[in-house]
Motif scaffolding. Sequence first.
Motif, PDB file in Angstrom:
ATOM      1  N   ILE A 142       0.830  -1.214   0.000  1.00  0.00           N
ATOM      2  CA  ILE A 142       0.000   0.000   0.000  1.00  0.00           C
ATOM      3  C   ILE A 142       0.859   1.256   0.000  1.00  0.00           C
ATOM      4  O   ILE A 142       0.626   2.178  -0.780  1.00  0.00           O
ATOM      5  N   TYR A 143       1.862   1.310   0.867  1.00  0.00           N
ATOM      6  CA  TYR A 143       2.681   2.504   1.018  1.00  0.00           C
ATOM      7  C   TYR A 143       4.171   2.169   0.895  1.00  0.00           C
ATOM      8  O   TYR A 143       4.602   1.055   1.179  1.00  0.00           O
ATOM      9  N   THR A 144       4.929   3.197   0.494  1.00  0.00           N
ATOM     10  CA  THR A 144       6.391   3.178   0.581  1.00  0.00           C
ATOM     11  C   THR A 144       6.794   4.226   1.608  1.00  0.00           C
ATOM     12  O   THR A 144       6.307   5.357   1.561  1.00  0.00           O
ATOM     13  N   GLN A 145       7.654   3.847   2.520  1.00  0.00           N
ATOM     14  CA  GLN A 145       8.027   4.729   3.626  1.00  0.00           C
ATOM     15  C   GLN A 145       9.412   5.320   3.395  1.00  0.00           C
ATOM     16  O   GLN A 145      10.365   4.597   3.133  1.00  0.00           O
ATOM     17  N   LEU A 146       9.491   6.666   3.492  1.00  0.00           N
ATOM     18  CA  LEU A 146      10.759   7.382   3.328  1.00  0.00           C
ATOM     19  C   LEU A 146      11.116   8.109   4.618  1.00  0.00           C
ATOM     20  O   LEU A 146      10.237   8.617   5.319  1.00  0.00           O
ATOM     21  N   LEU A 147      12.418   8.190   4.874  1.00  0.00           N
ATOM     22  CA  LEU A 147      12.934   9.001   5.975  1.00  0.00           C
ATOM     23  C   LEU A 147      13.729  10.144   5.363  1.00  0.00           C
ATOM     24  O   LEU A 147      14.752   9.926   4.719  1.00  0.00           O
ATOM     25  N   THR A 148      13.255  11.373   5.539  1.00  0.00           N
ATOM     26  CA  THR A 148      13.876  12.535   4.908  1.00  0.00           C
ATOM     27  C   THR A 148      15.114  12.968   5.692  1.00  0.00           C
ATOM     28  O   THR A 148      15.313  12.549   6.845  1.00  0.00           O
ATOM     29  N   PRO A 149      15.977  13.811   5.089  1.00  0.00           N
ATOM     30  CA  PRO A 149      17.158  14.310   5.825  1.00  0.00           C
ATOM     31  C   PRO A 149      16.788  15.083   7.084  1.00  0.00           C
ATOM     32  O   PRO A 149      17.614  15.201   7.996  1.00  0.00           O
ATOM     33  N   GLU A 150      15.560  15.605   7.143  1.00  0.00           N
ATOM     34  CA  GLU A 150      15.106  16.321   8.342  1.00  0.00           C
ATOM     35  C   GLU A 150      14.553  15.376   9.397  1.00  0.00           C
ATOM     36  O   GLU A 150      13.935  15.804  10.370  1.00  0.00           O
ATOM     37  N   ASN A 151      14.731  14.051   9.181  1.00  0.00           N
ATOM     38  CA  ASN A 151      14.247  13.012  10.093  1.00  0.00           C
ATOM     39  C   ASN A 151      12.722  12.965  10.163  1.00  0.00           C
ATOM     40  O   ASN A 151      12.140  12.657  11.200  1.00  0.00           O
ATOM     41  N   LYS A 152      12.084  13.228   9.028  1.00  0.00           N
ATOM     42  CA  LYS A 152      10.630  13.104   8.931  1.00  0.00           C
ATOM     43  C   LYS A 152      10.291  11.810   8.205  1.00  0.00           C
ATOM     44  O   LYS A 152      10.896  11.482   7.189  1.00  0.00           O
ATOM     45  N   THR A 153       9.323  11.086   8.737  1.00  0.00           N
ATOM     46  CA  THR A 153       8.860   9.859   8.093  1.00  0.00           C
ATOM     47  C   THR A 153       7.686  10.186   7.179  1.00  0.00           C
ATOM     48  O   THR A 153       6.693  10.761   7.629  1.00  0.00           O
ATOM     49  N   VAL A 154       7.818   9.835   5.915  1.00  0.00           N
ATOM     50  CA  VAL A 154       6.786  10.138   4.914  1.00  0.00           C
ATOM     51  C   VAL A 154       6.256   8.824   4.346  1.00  0.00           C
ATOM     52  O   VAL A 154       7.038   7.953   3.943  1.00  0.00           O
ATOM     53  N   PHE A 155       4.926   8.694   4.325  1.00  0.00           N
ATOM     54  CA  PHE A 155       4.280   7.518   3.739  1.00  0.00           C
ATOM     55  C   PHE A 155       3.718   7.917   2.373  1.00  0.00           C
ATOM     56  O   PHE A 155       2.823   8.760   2.280  1.00  0.00           O
ATOM     57  N   LEU A 156       4.261   7.306   1.321  1.00  0.00           N
ATOM     58  CA  LEU A 156       3.852   7.641  -0.042  1.00  0.00           C
ATOM     59  C   LEU A 156       2.958   6.541  -0.593  1.00  0.00           C
ATOM     60  O   LEU A 156       3.346   5.364  -0.590  1.00  0.00           O
TER      61      LEU A 156
END
Length: 275
Positions: A142-156
């Motif tokens: 369903i989702y792909t999870q990213l961790l940004t350089p600002e340490n934010k978790t994003v669910f795409l």
Amino acid sequence: MNTDTISQILELSIGSLSVEKLFYILLLTLLCYIVSKILLKIFKRIIQRFSPDRSIQVFLNNGLKILLIFISIIIITEYLGIPTTSLVALLSVASLAISLSVQGLLSNVAGGLTILFTRPFAVGDYIKLDSLSGKVTQTGLIYTQLLTPENKTVFLPNSQVAEGRIINYTSQTQRRIEIFVGASYNAPVEDVKEALHEAIRSFPDLIQEPLPAVHVRNYQDSSIQYVIHAWVPTELYWDAYYILMEEIKKSFDRHHIAMDYPHMNIHMIGDENNG
């Protein structure tokens, strides 16, 4: 228990359903269950060989399980003499209603399967998707999870990921650094190139095959633009980039080379008749 007693028991009925028929239904159900288990076991071995991803295995296994249950129900209802055409039509309408209600979810699942089969990235890769960059920490249906350089978790949502423009920065073991530098027209080209090579030598972990290179790239309004091309191990890319940016300024200062900024020279011409 003699044969006559067994015959009498089998002739007993509950409504239109005799004990004999009930026995055969149970036997048929057991047979469908055993066959389904065997098929699922064989299918599981096949998908484990061709697809090591756990998410794909679970999804395909559950899909086959639902299909086998549906087929078993059709076989049993056929034996009971129940018309299966109406049952198939009912299930088709129900499937259509469910698919319309979860259309967005199904598109994400389709995107997830596309990602899992094509593998444009793996967990741990640093990617850029449109305007968003980050490290992949998890991939699912369903989702792909990213961790940004600002340490934010994003669910795409996977539908967006599958349709987006993906840049994978860590799929290769080497990356090329490209830095543009502007220098004054008054500075000799060879002096500028030597100063830039001196800055390059300050980072010893640069890859030497191919060798780092410095070129004149463009003649701009107020300066000559130079470009540095240097290869580096992927994991050292940003360390090398920032160190080179600092060393370029230091090297220019040592060689007394000006980094000209956009400017305009105005020449005043006096009137010769006015003394």
